[in-house]
Scaffold this active site. Structure first.
Site: not given
Length: 329
Positions: A182, A223-225
């Site tokens: 990440q 969550g990511h993004n």
């Protein structure tokens, strides 16, 4: 601590009906307020509680003026709930403040991190390499700000918040999982409040973004993004999966879920416990849940739902036959 009723109105506005010299010793709900406390009525359906309340004074809308005056003192304002919020702010500012260091001695701050001199860092916080914390931002105890993550000005992060843990990214490989590093960060705007034990993951390639004025409750997973637009609010236990985009001025009720890669337009309101399974392109109030019921009835209804697909096909078949019959000479 006490505040004069007149001084509250002088500072916050509103129309006072009652004794300006009345001393207010606290704030309380209608049903439990004492003759020394200030309360509010935010919705007409609670007017029975208003009539029975012992509060020294009640904040009400112009529509409730007559009912409130029949009971006693009141402050009349167009938005009673907002007015009460501002009273709580005034009350907190008036409380005696303990002298505390801006940065608690137990906090761990990387030499390459930036913490504004007016920021307040609580006990056992960790601020990692390249992270930045803006002016007048407060980190309560045990907050972790991961490397290269940015927190804006006037933010409040409650205990246990984790900003910038790795997003959940793994590629399948012969029955096992290969980690996707990440490489992004988290960028948080100004005037954001984040509740206890909420986690916001760093992006895989681009940053996870929380825009100005966002309010997040406790135990939320971002969550990511993910991108969250300005002044959106989420209640406890909401989960937003990776790469979802949430618009500005949205609300998500407690326990709601937004699946990954979906987009919500501005001013979308999601009911509690709903699961968003498709993008919502228009503002509005959306609900996706099966109502609670007696278990036996719920099981029967659930079994019926399983048959809907077959029932739909049968209806289509019957419609086709009827059309054929109608078309015969």
């Amino acid at each position: 601590m006490t505040l004069l009723l007149g001084s509250i109105v002088e500072l916050l506005g509103g129309e006072l009906q009652g004794d300006a010299s009345l001393k207010i010793e606290g704030l309380a709900p209608l049903e439990s307020a004492t003759p020394q406390q200030l309360s509010f009525l935010s919705h007409p359906k609670y007017q029975n509680q208003l009539a029975a309340s012992s509060a020294a004074c009640v904040i009400v809308s112009p529509q409730m003026r007559a009912v409130a005056l029949a009971r006693g003192a009141c402050i009349v304002t167009e938005q009673p709930y907002l007015y009460f919020a501002r009273v709580t702010q005034l009350w907190k500012k008036s409380l005696p403040k303990a002298v505390r260091p801006q940065i608690h001695p137990s906090a761990v701050i990387d030499p390459e991190a930036f913490v504004h001199p007016r920021a307040c860092i609580g006990a056992l916080c960790v601020i990692e390499n390249g992270a930045s914390v803006g002016a007048d931002t407060v980190l309560k105890s045990r907050v972790t700000v991961g490397e290269n993550c940015v927190i804006g000005e006037r933010c409040l992060l409650h205990s246990g918040v984790v900003i910038g843990a790795d997003g959940f990214g793994f590629a399948p490989n012969a029955g096992a999982w290969e980690k996707i590093e990440q490489l992004g960060a988290v960028r948080i705007g100004n005037d954001v409040e984040i509740g206890a034990n909420t986690c916001i993951d760093r992006g895989a390639l681009q940053d996870t973004v929380i825009e100005d004025g966002v309010k997040l409750d406790n135990l939320i997973q971002i969550g990511h993004n993910v991108q969250v637009g300005k002044h959106t609010a989420m209640a406890g236990c909401v989960g937003v999966a990776g790469s979802a985009t949430i618009g500005a001025h949205c609300t998500l009720g407690g326990g709601a879920i937004v699946l990954g890669h979906l987009a919500l337009a501005d001013e979308v309101n999601i009911s509690a416990a709903s699961v968003v399974t498709r993008s919502l392109r228009k503002p509005g109030h959306y609900t996706g849940m099966f109502p609670i019921d007696d278990n036996a009835a719920w099981e029967k209804n659930a079994a019926s739902l399983k048959q809907l697909h077959g029932l739909r096909d049968r209806i289509r078949s019957l419609e086709d036959k009827l059309t054929t019959l109608r078309d015969r000479p």
